[in-house]
Design an enzyme around this catalytic site. Structure first.
Site, PDB file in Angstrom:
ATOM      1  N   ASP A  91      -7.887  -2.189  14.087  1.00 18.78           N
ATOM      2  CA  ASP A  91      -9.261  -2.473  13.662  1.00 18.78           C
ATOM      3  C   ASP A  91      -9.341  -3.714  12.753  1.00 18.78           C
ATOM      4  O   ASP A  91     -10.366  -3.972  12.140  1.00 18.78           O
ATOM      5  CB  ASP A  91      -9.869  -1.247  12.943  1.00 18.78           C
ATOM      6  CG  ASP A  91      -9.088  -0.856  11.686  1.00 18.78           C
ATOM      7  OD1 ASP A  91      -8.108  -1.550  11.332  1.00 18.78           O
ATOM      8  OD2 ASP A  91      -9.464   0.152  11.058  1.00 18.78           O
TER       9      ASP A  91
ATOM     10  N   GLU B  79      -9.701  -1.539   5.077  1.00 18.63           N
ATOM     11  CA  GLU B  79     -10.385  -1.195   6.312  1.00 18.63           C
ATOM     12  C   GLU B  79     -11.638  -2.062   6.494  1.00 18.63           C
ATOM     13  O   GLU B  79     -12.089  -2.717   5.546  1.00 18.63           O
ATOM     14  CB  GLU B  79     -10.786   0.288   6.276  1.00 18.63           C
ATOM     15  CG  GLU B  79      -9.611   1.257   6.227  1.00 18.63           C
ATOM     16  CD  GLU B  79      -8.893   1.408   7.572  1.00 18.63           C
ATOM     17  OE1 GLU B  79      -8.868   0.450   8.357  1.00 18.63           O
ATOM     18  OE2 GLU B  79      -8.357   2.504   7.811  1.00 18.63           O
TER      19      GLU B  79
ATOM     20  N   ASP C 244       0.817  -1.219   0.000  1.00 14.29           N
ATOM     21  CA  ASP C 244       0.000   0.000   0.000  1.00 14.29           C
ATOM     22  C   ASP C 244       0.846   1.262   0.000  1.00 14.29           C
ATOM     23  O   ASP C 244       2.067   1.211   0.170  1.00 14.29           O
ATOM     24  CB  ASP C 244      -0.976  -0.013   1.198  1.00 14.29           C
ATOM     25  CG  ASP C 244      -0.295  -0.397   2.509  1.00 14.29           C
ATOM     26  OD1 ASP C 244       0.941  -0.377   2.580  1.00 14.29           O
ATOM     27  OD2 ASP C 244      -1.025  -0.714   3.469  1.00 14.29           O
TER      28      ASP C 244
HETATM   29  C1  GLP Z   1      -0.686   0.492   8.660  1.00  8.47           C
HETATM   30  C2  GLP Z   1      -0.351  -0.266   7.349  1.00  8.47           C
HETATM   31  C3  GLP Z   1      -0.537  -1.735   7.524  1.00  8.47           C
HETATM   32  C4  GLP Z   1       0.021  -2.097   8.875  1.00  8.47           C
HETATM   33  C5  GLP Z   1      -0.852  -1.565   9.957  1.00  8.47           C
HETATM   34  C6  GLP Z   1      -0.260  -1.695  11.347  1.00  8.47           C
HETATM   35  O1  GLP Z   1      -1.554   1.534   8.546  1.00  8.47           O
HETATM   36  N1  GLP Z   1      -1.035   0.150   6.178  1.00  8.47           N
HETATM   37  O2  GLP Z   1       0.092  -2.444   6.465  1.00  8.47           O
HETATM   38  O3  GLP Z   1       0.071  -3.494   9.014  1.00  8.47           O
HETATM   39  O4  GLP Z   1      -1.287  -0.273   9.672  1.00  8.47           O
HETATM   40  O5  GLP Z   1       0.745  -0.757  11.574  1.00  8.47           O
HETATM   41  P1  GLP Z   1       1.806  -0.905  12.722  1.00  8.47           P
HETATM   42  O6  GLP Z   1       2.672  -2.058  12.329  1.00  8.47           O
HETATM   43  O7  GLP Z   1       2.571   0.377  12.753  1.00  8.47           O
HETATM   44  O8  GLP Z   1       1.073  -1.191  13.978  1.00  8.47           O
END
Ligand code: GLP
Length: 256
Positions: A132, A139, A63
């Site tokens: 979430d 999402e 992403d």
């Molecule tokens: C982000 C990314 C995800 C990631 C998630 C958790 O927004 N788009 O790919 O797995 O949220 O993030 P973190 O690893 O910082 O908790």
């Protein structure tokens, strides 16, 4: 789903790093799907320290934020170069990230899917999980069959990611993300989660019903998923003892 619970983040990371190393050694031209966020940072550090040969490998990232310049320190493009790509011998032309500045976003998304297909599909996809339950930036209520496309972030994700941008308002609201259908086509998925703030999301993904309200729960339908957790992220799993027992009693040939 194989749930691997280790006492610490580093121990869980080591298991994940060994899986990727094994793939790269067995298949030097492997196609690896990569993730961003704080979760895979320790994985990337471990992979860098292993001095693996990435010269024939191809990567696709999950992403990217829409509208952030590539050079912005919080773009996933910058993140990946800073935390992995500049430290390994991957060829620049084999790196693929969604272009958050594409002028024709639907066309870009279609092309991205076609590039994945042309590369032979993703052998192993690394995933984190949002509080979430999102995977990539899919999402809650994302179609479980979705493909690479534009998404609007939830308020919760903007709050979660505000720490990277200084404020919730500064977090871009739109993103490009591989779809859940895209992720489900990877031959293997490797989900990592660390810390008690991920415990509920993990319990719902692993032991809850399959529902688009909790996108990661669709991984229950994938034939080859490993979930690497530290004790804290496993803290709300009702069957944690069973998962530990299974891992400790693996036959020798299944050891990671
Ligand atoms: C982000 C990314 C995800 C990631 C998630 C958790 O927004 N788009 O790919 O797995 O949220 O993030 P973190 O690893 O910082 O908790």
């Amino acid at each position: 789903m194989e749930i691997i619970i280790q006492p610490t983040q580093q121990a869980a990371t080591d298991v994940a790093a060994r899986l990727i190393a094994r793939l790269l050694i067995a298949k030097p031209h492997a196609v690896i799907g990569l993730a961003t966020g704080s979760t895979p940072l320790s994985l990337y550090q471990s992979l860098i320290s292993m001095n693996l040969d990435w010269s024939q490998a191809t990567t696709f990232n999950l992403d990217e934020y829409i509208g952030l310049p590539r050079e912005h320190p919080q773009s996933y493009h910058s993140f990946m170069w800073e935390n992995l790509f500049k430290h390994i011998n991957i060829r620049k032309e084999n790196i693929h990230l969604p272009d958050g500045n594409a002028t024709d976003i639907p066309q870009f998304c279609e092309d991205y899917e076609n590039h994945i297909l042309a590369a032979g599909g993703i052998d192993l996809q690394v995933l984190g999980i949002g509080t979430d339950g999102h995977i990539g930036f899919n999402e809650p209520t994302s179609s479980l069959a979705s493909r690479t496309r534009i998404k609007t972030l939830t308020k919760q994700t903007c709050i979660d990611n505000a720490r990277f941008f200084g404020s919730e308002e500064a977090v871009p609201k739109h993103v490009i993300t591989m779809g859940i259908g895209t992720i489900m086509e990877a031959r293997q998925n490797l989900l990592l989660a660390f810390g008690s703030h991920k415990a509920r999301a993990i319990a719902e993904a692993v032991e809850g019903p399959i529902t688009s309200i909790h996108p990661a729960s669709i991984l229950q339908m994938h034939p080859a998923v490993k979930v690497c957790l530290d004790d804290a992220a496993a803290g709300q799993l009702q069957r944690a003892d069973y998962f530990r027992w299974v891992y400790e009693n693996k036959p020798q040939w299944q050891m990671i």
